[in-house]
Design an enzyme around this catalytic site. Structure first.
Site, PDB file in Angstrom:
ATOM      1  N   ASN A  17       0.618  -1.881   0.029  1.00 16.71           N
ATOM      2  CA  ASN A  17       0.140  -0.072  -0.003  1.00 16.71           C
ATOM      3  C   ASN A  17       0.518   1.409  -0.061  1.00 16.71           C
ATOM      4  O   ASN A  17       1.579   0.700   0.913  1.00 16.71           O
ATOM      5  CB  ASN A  17      -1.263  -0.121   1.347  1.00 16.71           C
ATOM      6  N   CYS A  77      -6.104   5.241   8.052  1.00 18.79           N
ATOM      7  CA  CYS A  77      -5.222   4.906   7.047  1.00 18.79           C
ATOM      8  C   CYS A  77      -4.163   3.387   8.332  1.00 18.79           C
ATOM      9  O   CYS A  77      -3.576   4.386   8.539  1.00 18.79           O
ATOM     10  CB  CYS A  77      -4.510   5.682   6.598  1.00 18.79           C
ATOM     11  N   GLY A  78      -4.790   2.659   7.990  1.00 17.98           N
ATOM     12  CA  GLY A  78      -3.883   1.786   8.719  1.00 17.98           C
ATOM     13  C   GLY A  78      -2.795   1.360   8.506  1.00 17.98           C
ATOM     14  O   GLY A  78      -1.534   2.091   9.161  1.00 17.98           O
ATOM     15  N   ASN A 198     -15.384   2.145   1.475  1.00 24.00           N
ATOM     16  CA  ASN A 198     -14.322   0.910   1.213  1.00 24.00           C
ATOM     17  C   ASN A 198     -14.844   0.044   1.170  1.00 24.00           C
ATOM     18  O   ASN A 198     -15.294  -0.522   1.987  1.00 24.00           O
ATOM     19  CB  ASN A 198     -13.102   1.125   2.327  1.00 24.00           C
ATOM     20  N   GLU A 216     -10.469   0.406  -2.624  1.00 22.97           N
ATOM     21  CA  GLU A 216     -10.179   1.805  -1.566  1.00 22.97           C
ATOM     22  C   GLU A 216     -11.213   3.013  -2.147  1.00 22.97           C
ATOM     23  O   GLU A 216     -10.889   3.196  -3.252  1.00 22.97           O
ATOM     24  CB  GLU A 216      -9.310   2.163  -1.226  1.00 22.97           C
ATOM     25  N   CYS A 225      -4.805  -2.793   2.705  1.00 24.39           N
ATOM     26  CA  CYS A 225      -5.468  -1.473   2.942  1.00 24.39           C
ATOM     27  C   CYS A 225      -5.938  -2.116   4.246  1.00 24.39           C
ATOM     28  O   CYS A 225      -6.109  -3.313   5.202  1.00 24.39           O
ATOM     29  CB  CYS A 225      -7.314  -1.671   3.275  1.00 24.39           C
ATOM     30  N   GLY A 226      -5.079  -1.226   6.047  1.00 23.64           N
ATOM     31  CA  GLY A 226      -4.716  -1.985   6.957  1.00 23.64           C
ATOM     32  C   GLY A 226      -6.230  -1.850   7.751  1.00 23.64           C
ATOM     33  O   GLY A 226      -7.382  -2.519   8.451  1.00 23.64           O
TER      34      GLY A 226
HETATM   35  N1  LIG Z   1      -9.154   4.676   0.975  1.00 22.00           N
HETATM   36  C1  LIG Z   1      -9.407   5.125   2.927  1.00 22.00           C
HETATM   37  C2  LIG Z   1      -7.862   5.568   3.741  1.00 22.00           C
HETATM   38  C3  LIG Z   1      -7.187   4.965   3.646  1.00 22.00           C
HETATM   39  C4  LIG Z   1      -7.675   3.194   3.924  1.00 22.00           C
HETATM   40  C5  LIG Z   1      -6.060   1.985   3.921  1.00 22.00           C
HETATM   41  N2  LIG Z   1      -4.544   2.603   3.109  1.00 22.00           N
HETATM   42  C6  LIG Z   1      -5.566   1.461   5.284  1.00 22.00           C
HETATM   43  O1  LIG Z   1      -4.358   1.190   5.396  1.00 22.00           O
HETATM   44  O2  LIG Z   1      -6.232   1.897   6.534  1.00 22.00           O
HETATM   45  C7  LIG Z   1     -10.414   5.713   3.408  1.00 22.00           C
HETATM   46  O3  LIG Z   1     -10.565   6.531   2.162  1.00 22.00           O
HETATM   47  O4  LIG Z   1     -11.140   5.598   4.137  1.00 22.00           O
END
Ligand SMILES: N[C@H](CCC[C@H](N)C(=O)O)C(=O)O
Length: 289
Positions: A17, A77-78, A198, A216, A225-226
């Site tokens: 990511n 964003c994890g 998401n 996402e 995606c965390g």
């Molecule tokens: N696209 C997600 C944010 C990043 C989430 C993802 N990259 C993670 O690692 O949590 C959103 O709009 O809520």
């Protein structure tokens, strides 16, 4: 002239990511949507999420603002949080870091292995208005989402959760049962999600393991995606598909998610990888209008 010029950045990733950590603690920002979209496209700074660090308050190492590649600002964003925590711990020499975000504090700690970071993502929320889901759909018992003429079995009755951001998890026996690249944006922008969402396809592989594919919000298909891993883990436990301690395997690799009984907090553990460092150059930024 952009306030981001000459600011230091770290290009990192969390299981693939793509993350850009932009250090604005000495000044600069807030990041505009145009600046975020320009940096997301630049060869040296390309990202799925940008983690902008501002001076911390109340003992926090930094206040963090998060932007998707489409320029939208979000609250969680994890993978990006693990990358920021790694950078802050490298700087301080400590084995913990405290971040403030719009969604609340994030307590981060070094894991057992060198590049493993654990983040306490807080407690999930499941209420209609917490996700949020649109009022006009409130009479729907199970959220049966029909996304137009798809040739695969209809996706329906997702599990929904807010883990700092909105997630819909669709349980499938085959992660390729539908083309997420095609169906993902339809679901992301479905009117039931007033703040978009998401979208994940999740397959239970044992009482302690899931596999996941994620479209996402604001970034599209990513390798990991965390927050989706967190949302899928708590939804699986809540629906008795698994226990509360699971390994969630994404295309980019595995995350360990523990949904702690004592306080319902979600603990996410996984890697953070540094690719390169630099400073923001004028050619990376949008031409001043
Ligand atoms: N696209 C997600 C944010 C990043 C989430 C993802 N990259 C993670 O690692 O949590 C959103 O709009 O809520």
């Amino acid at each position: 002239m952009s306030t981001l010029l000459d600011r230091p950045f770290l290009k990192m990733n969390g299981l693939g990511n793509e993350i850009l950590v932009l250090d604005l603690r000495a000044g600069g920002g807030p990041v505009t949507a145009d600046e975020a979209m320009a940096l997301a496209r630049d060869r040296d700074t390309r990202f799925d999420q940008l983690m902008a660090l501002h001076p911390g308050r109340g003992g926090a190492d930094a206040f963090m603002r998060i932007y998707n590649a489409d320029g939208s600002e979000v609250s969680a964003c994890g993978n990006g949080t693990r990358c920021v925590a790694w950078a802050l711990m490298r700087e301080s020499g400590r084995r913990e870091a405290l971040l403030e975000t719009a969604a609340g504090p994030l307590v981060c700690s070094a894991g057992d292995a060198p590049d493993q970071i654990t983040v306490d993502m807080g407690a999930p929320r499941f209420g209609w208005a917490d996700i949020p889901l649109a009022e006009e759909f409130a009479d729907t018992r199970a959220i049966e989402l029909q996304v137009g003429p798809i040739d695969a079995p209809l996706i329906h009755s997702p599990s929904v959760a807010n883990v700092g951001n909105p997630h819909a998890i669709f349980w499938v026996d085959d992660l390729n049962v539908v083309d997420l690249r095609r169906v993902g944006p339809m679901l992301e922008n479905h009117p039931i999600f007033p703040e978009r969402a998401n979208i994940s396809l999740a397959k239970v592989t044992s009482k302690s393991a899931l596999t996941l594919k994620v479209w996402e919000r604001g970034a599209g298909l990513t390798l990991a995606c965390g927050t989706a891993a967190c949302a899928a883990a708590v939804s699986a436990a809540r629906t008795r598909r698994t226990g509360r301690d699971v390994v969630v395997t994404l295309p980019g690799g595995p995350l360990r998610i523990v949904w702690r009984e004592s306080d319902d907090h979600i603990l996410m553990t996984g890697p953070a990888t540094l690719e390169h460092e630099g400073v923001i150059r004028a050619d990376m930024l949008p031409v001043a209008a």
